[in-house]
Design an enzyme around this catalytic site. Sequence first.
Site, PDB file in Angstrom:
ATOM      1  N   ASP A 162      -1.727  16.705  44.749  1.00 16.41           N
ATOM      2  CA  ASP A 162      -1.369  17.248  46.056  1.00 16.41           C
ATOM      3  C   ASP A 162      -0.749  18.627  45.875  1.00 16.41           C
ATOM      4  OD1 ASP A 162      -0.366  17.336  48.890  1.00 16.41           O
ATOM      5  OD2 ASP A 162      -0.952  15.237  48.853  1.00 16.41           O
ATOM      6  N   HIS A 232       3.513  18.710  52.030  1.00 15.82           N
ATOM      7  CA  HIS A 232       2.504  17.645  52.051  1.00 15.82           C
ATOM      8  C   HIS A 232       2.619  16.722  50.839  1.00 15.82           C
ATOM      9  CE1 HIS A 232      -1.608  15.896  52.036  1.00 15.82           C
ATOM     10  NE2 HIS A 232      -1.613  16.157  53.333  1.00 15.82           N
ATOM     11  N   SER A 568      -4.213  11.650  55.225  1.00 17.81           N
ATOM     12  CA  SER A 568      -3.334  11.969  54.091  1.00 17.81           C
ATOM     13  C   SER A 568      -2.122  11.054  54.057  1.00 17.81           C
ATOM     14  CB  SER A 568      -2.851  13.421  54.188  1.00 17.81           C
ATOM     15  OG  SER A 568      -3.855  14.317  53.813  1.00 17.81           O
TER      16      SER A 568
END
Length: 782
Positions: A162, A232, A568
């Site tokens: 990520d 994220h 996600s």
Amino acid sequence: MAVVAARTTTMSHFLAALLFFSLSLAAGEVSSYVVYLGQHEHGAALGTHGAEELAALERDAADAHYDLLAGVLGGDKEKAKEAIFYSYTKHINGFAANLDAATAAEIARQPGVISVFPNRGRKLHTTRSWQFLGLAGPGGVPHGGAWKKARFGEDTIIGNFDTGVWPESESFRDDGLGPVPSQWKGACDKGEDDKFSCNRKLIGARYFNKGYAAATGELNATTNTPRDMDGHGTHTLSTAGGSPVAGASVFGFGNGTASGGSPRARVAAYRVCYPPVNGSECFDADILAAFDAAIHDGVHVLSLSLGGDPTDYFEDGIAIGSFHAVRRGIPIICSAGNSGPGLGTVSNLAPWIFTTGASTMDREFPSYIVFNHTKAKGQSLSITSLPEKSYPLIDSAKAGADNATTKDAQLCMIGALDPKKVKGKIVVCLRGINARVAKGEAVKQAGGAGMVLANDASTGNEIIADAHVLPATQIKYSDGVILYSYLNSTKNPTGFITKPATILGAKPAPFMAAFSSQGPNTITPEILKPDITAPGVSVIAAWTRSNSPTDLTFDKRRVAFNSESGTSMSCPHVSGIVGLLRTLHPEWSPAAIRSAIMTTAMEMDNKGELIQNASSMPSSPFGYGAGHVWPSRAMNPGLVYDLGEADYLDFLCALKYNSTVMAMFNGAPYTCPGEAPRRVADLNYPSITAVNVTAAGATARRRVKNVGKPGTYWAFVVEPAGVAVSVTPSSLEFKAKGEEKGFEVRFQVKNAKLAKDYSFGALVWTNGKQFVRSPLVVKALA
């Protein structure tokens, strides 16, 4: 052996009843209750007992609670253990459990029960998803029975590809963890960030950016580090394996305990994604380098909340890297993509990848727009609010600046609104194109008092709680139609927006997110994708301190936890559950773990109805795959559809790949089976798909492995519309754990018109206690 075709119609009704009953504890009218039994007999003498004697008394007390509930649940003690998330074993005698209303009423009638009452909330919750999935106790605290059974994912090592990680986050504290597992070979590569550090929780971090640099030419000190500058990666990694953090919230909303799915797992961050350039942020070269390192480092599970347009498996860095990882026993969990709701939009299609869609949970952050004697419920995490008095309302399409198009004004693009028309008003903007929170910034810059964000038809009922920069709420499409009608028919429309709150128990839940990419599989239609769905809407988890909660440059706010939506977010939920199963069943292959999760998933919501899409219509396996994940059932699935390296290689043989390509995947020459190559439809996948079925019919072969007690399983079929289904043999007897049995499913088109655009059914193997369910997907030849 006789086939089951002659009795599918009757048995489908029987199966539906059995499934509804078996799911009622988790998907019907389930709530948490307290069962109060008074005082323990041993309570007064607790101080006189030694530690061992006290422990024995407490075990006996808990066992009595299991027996009491099991007596109401037909003698199923395991189900009772799954339902009970607290046993009060010292002074207070009683327990708390997830029960439906009928079960609660029946317990209340049992001798010795003083009272049964709802577990009323006294405070708000965060990472509600784990409680919604039946793992966490009150407040999200990790005390659930299934979590304990899997030892909270203890010492399973979860890697995450990520944007990196914010190591100072409380979600990566190592309190109570022992030494780093001896088999770990990874590193803490801090790069150019001297302040970056690892510990016994975050045991490894690496970054790979050479592919990014080659494609974009953009590298600097912020890219030469595993530190997460975006948020994220911190969010996804903490969702999968973060440590419990009490008092977590987003601006006070969703206050409670945040935890990962495997809270005692060790985690490692592999940074492969960077600021987007021309829409690309994660490049195959970096992804493959990360796979190569992670496999060597010794990760047990890999989570990838990233993907791209579907392409040939051998031109896809994720498909290639994941194959090498899976053959070394590492499950790979990937997001399905956020390109829904259109059909054929799902990505990460390789059959060795576990692909996750996204759906809602039963927590909402309601904020209402009140107008014309109407109260429309939206959702918001706005930190500011308006007094509940009437404000002028205006359609943004009628508030455009002189140099703006009507379309830009309707979408509330930055600079597209006229301050003279907007000042002091609540502006109604249409969802789409630009970021949801950026629309509110456009309203704020123009002097607006607040914003209502109305969904378009494609996003339907999917409303997302955002941390807006002004008082705002987002409403569903049907409510937007009513609001726009009022604006267009009233000379001086008025209304007000209520302050957001946090509400649990929303119904229906789950339903599929509109953004969640859908099947069918555009590369290999015989393999159903996505495989599963999990919570992916308004998920609260850890965040970077380097970026705002909205990921927008004008937003200068910083938070420790943030609410995010997307596949996600659903991907690391499944990764955390895979971590639990890896701890509980270290001998299981990646395919066995996936099978356990898929075949125990549920198709029903908390109203006892089929899972819907964002437009309140029934969804399908193209949306939710095998169903919504149910962690506690996955721990004891009964049977699994197992796959090994040779199965995947034979699958590639069936796709007619040549010897050069096969050697590349295998690392050595591989000879396809001497007889006609196995058909793609015969890959031992937990879902069963037959495409282009002719009048002659079609077959699919499967085998199941017993991972439970010896016994006999019987096949029950819910037939797809227009298709007759038979299973041979119709029963399977297993005499030992680990024994495998094969069977054949035959599809015969009865009504090609009904089956030409795909129809759906199910095959369930059951021993009376466990239900091993496979989706059936059939498309007749046009």
